[in-house]
Scaffold this active site. Sequence first.
Site, PDB file in Angstrom:
ATOM      1  N   GLU A 112       0.860  -1.187   0.000  1.00 25.77           N
ATOM      2  CA  GLU A 112       0.000   0.000   0.000  1.00 25.77           C
ATOM      3  C   GLU A 112       0.896   1.238   0.000  1.00 25.77           C
ATOM      4  O   GLU A 112       1.738   1.400   0.891  1.00 25.77           O
ATOM      5  CB  GLU A 112      -0.910   0.011   1.229  1.00 25.77           C
ATOM      6  CG  GLU A 112      -1.734   1.275   1.414  1.00 25.77           C
ATOM      7  CD  GLU A 112      -2.645   1.559   0.238  1.00 25.77           C
ATOM      8  OE1 GLU A 112      -2.512   2.652  -0.356  1.00 25.77           O
ATOM      9  OE2 GLU A 112      -3.491   0.704  -0.100  1.00 25.77           O
ATOM     10  N   ASP A 156      -8.187   1.504  -8.005  1.00 31.32           N
ATOM     11  CA  ASP A 156      -8.603   2.757  -8.629  1.00 31.32           C
ATOM     12  C   ASP A 156      -8.849   2.502 -10.114  1.00 31.32           C
ATOM     13  O   ASP A 156      -7.968   1.997 -10.815  1.00 31.32           O
ATOM     14  CB  ASP A 156      -7.485   3.796  -8.461  1.00 31.32           C
ATOM     15  CG  ASP A 156      -7.950   5.209  -8.817  1.00 31.32           C
ATOM     16  OD1 ASP A 156      -8.755   5.356  -9.755  1.00 31.32           O
ATOM     17  OD2 ASP A 156      -7.489   6.156  -8.154  1.00 31.32           O
ATOM     18  N   THR A 158     -13.765  -6.748   1.529  1.00 33.35           N
ATOM     19  CA  THR A 158     -13.003  -5.547   1.845  1.00 33.35           C
ATOM     20  C   THR A 158     -13.966  -4.505   2.404  1.00 33.35           C
ATOM     21  O   THR A 158     -15.189  -4.671   2.353  1.00 33.35           O
ATOM     22  CB  THR A 158     -12.325  -4.965   0.590  1.00 33.35           C
ATOM     23  OG1 THR A 158     -13.308  -4.325  -0.224  1.00 33.35           O
ATOM     24  CG2 THR A 158     -11.615  -6.054  -0.213  1.00 33.35           C
ATOM     25  N   GLU A 159     -13.419  -3.417   2.914  1.00 36.93           N
ATOM     26  CA  GLU A 159     -14.263  -2.332   3.403  1.00 36.93           C
ATOM     27  C   GLU A 159     -15.128  -1.768   2.277  1.00 36.93           C
ATOM     28  O   GLU A 159     -16.327  -1.522   2.464  1.00 36.93           O
ATOM     29  CB  GLU A 159     -13.399  -1.211   4.000  1.00 36.93           C
ATOM     30  CG  GLU A 159     -12.695  -1.571   5.299  1.00 36.93           C
ATOM     31  CD  GLU A 159     -11.316  -2.192   5.076  1.00 36.93           C
ATOM     32  OE1 GLU A 159     -10.592  -2.361   6.059  1.00 36.93           O
ATOM     33  OE2 GLU A 159     -10.970  -2.512   3.918  1.00 36.93           O
ATOM     34  N   TYR A 160     -14.515  -1.560   1.115  1.00 36.95           N
ATOM     35  CA  TYR A 160     -15.262  -1.042  -0.023  1.00 36.95           C
ATOM     36  C   TYR A 160     -16.356  -2.019  -0.447  1.00 36.95           C
ATOM     37  O   TYR A 160     -17.468  -1.623  -0.810  1.00 36.95           O
ATOM     38  CB  TYR A 160     -14.326  -0.799  -1.210  1.00 36.95           C
ATOM     39  CG  TYR A 160     -13.628   0.536  -1.185  1.00 36.95           C
ATOM     40  CD1 TYR A 160     -14.353   1.721  -1.132  1.00 36.95           C
ATOM     41  CD2 TYR A 160     -12.240   0.611  -1.229  1.00 36.95           C
ATOM     42  CE1 TYR A 160     -13.716   2.948  -1.131  1.00 36.95           C
ATOM     43  CE2 TYR A 160     -11.591   1.842  -1.223  1.00 36.95           C
ATOM     44  CZ  TYR A 160     -12.335   3.006  -1.175  1.00 36.95           C
ATOM     45  OH  TYR A 160     -11.696   4.220  -1.163  1.00 36.95           O
ATOM     46  N   GLU A 161     -16.048  -3.289  -0.422  1.00 35.72           N
ATOM     47  CA  GLU A 161     -17.014  -4.306  -0.838  1.00 35.72           C
ATOM     48  C   GLU A 161     -18.264  -4.254   0.024  1.00 35.72           C
ATOM     49  O   GLU A 161     -19.396  -4.321  -0.478  1.00 35.72           O
ATOM     50  CB  GLU A 161     -16.356  -5.680  -0.763  1.00 35.72           C
ATOM     51  CG  GLU A 161     -17.197  -6.809  -1.295  1.00 35.72           C
ATOM     52  CD  GLU A 161     -16.412  -8.118  -1.352  1.00 35.72           C
ATOM     53  OE1 GLU A 161     -17.035  -9.153  -1.616  1.00 35.72           O
ATOM     54  OE2 GLU A 161     -15.182  -8.086  -1.137  1.00 35.72           O
TER      55      GLU A 161
END
Length: 212
Positions: free
Chosen positions: A69, A118, A191-194
């Site tokens: 990251e 992204d 994931t958090e986004y998921e």
Amino acid sequence: MRLRNKPWAQEKLESHPEHVIMKPEEMKGKWSQLFGNDQPIHIEIGTGKGQFITGMAELHPDINYLGIEIQKSVMIDVLDKIIDKKLSNIKLLPTDGALVSEFFEKGEIDQVYLNFSDPWPKKRHEKRRLTSAPFLTSYKDVLETGKEIHFKTDNRGLFEYSLISFTNFGLSLEYLSLDLHQSEMEGNVQTEYEQKFSAKGQPIYRCEVQFK
């Protein structure tokens, strides 16, 4: 996503050399030695806050994980999770995922995860996409024939682009889902986004591709 800069993040990461590898280029060819075993090594490029990679490390103690990251202010959240969960099979690399061939020998890595990268939607930014040909070349430099990339996104445009990119590069498609959470796949670590996107009813796209 706008990130809040945390100027103390660098110092915190440096204070935990048992978990954070600040100079990964010095470990090229020595990652199994660092972990102290010969377990497979999987990498996630773009860990975000680390829910996925720490969840995988908990579920699969027989696999070693490396999280890459570039945003140090985000990576400290991953570090906190590793410390809280007392995970010994995961290390963090606060660096650019484009440099993987500088960090690993051919065959040293067994699998690559790309989660909610992204999309870089503008054509002039195509080479920044983690599924573009330059990145696929760098993954091929470290993965043996038969090894895989696992890719998840909520962005249909990026998913369609990636499928074409994988095909043009000569990768074979091993798994495809246009709505992951309605599929029969077991053991999916979100994931958090998921979690955020699926809660809004957006489908999650996922595929597994293999180097031939």
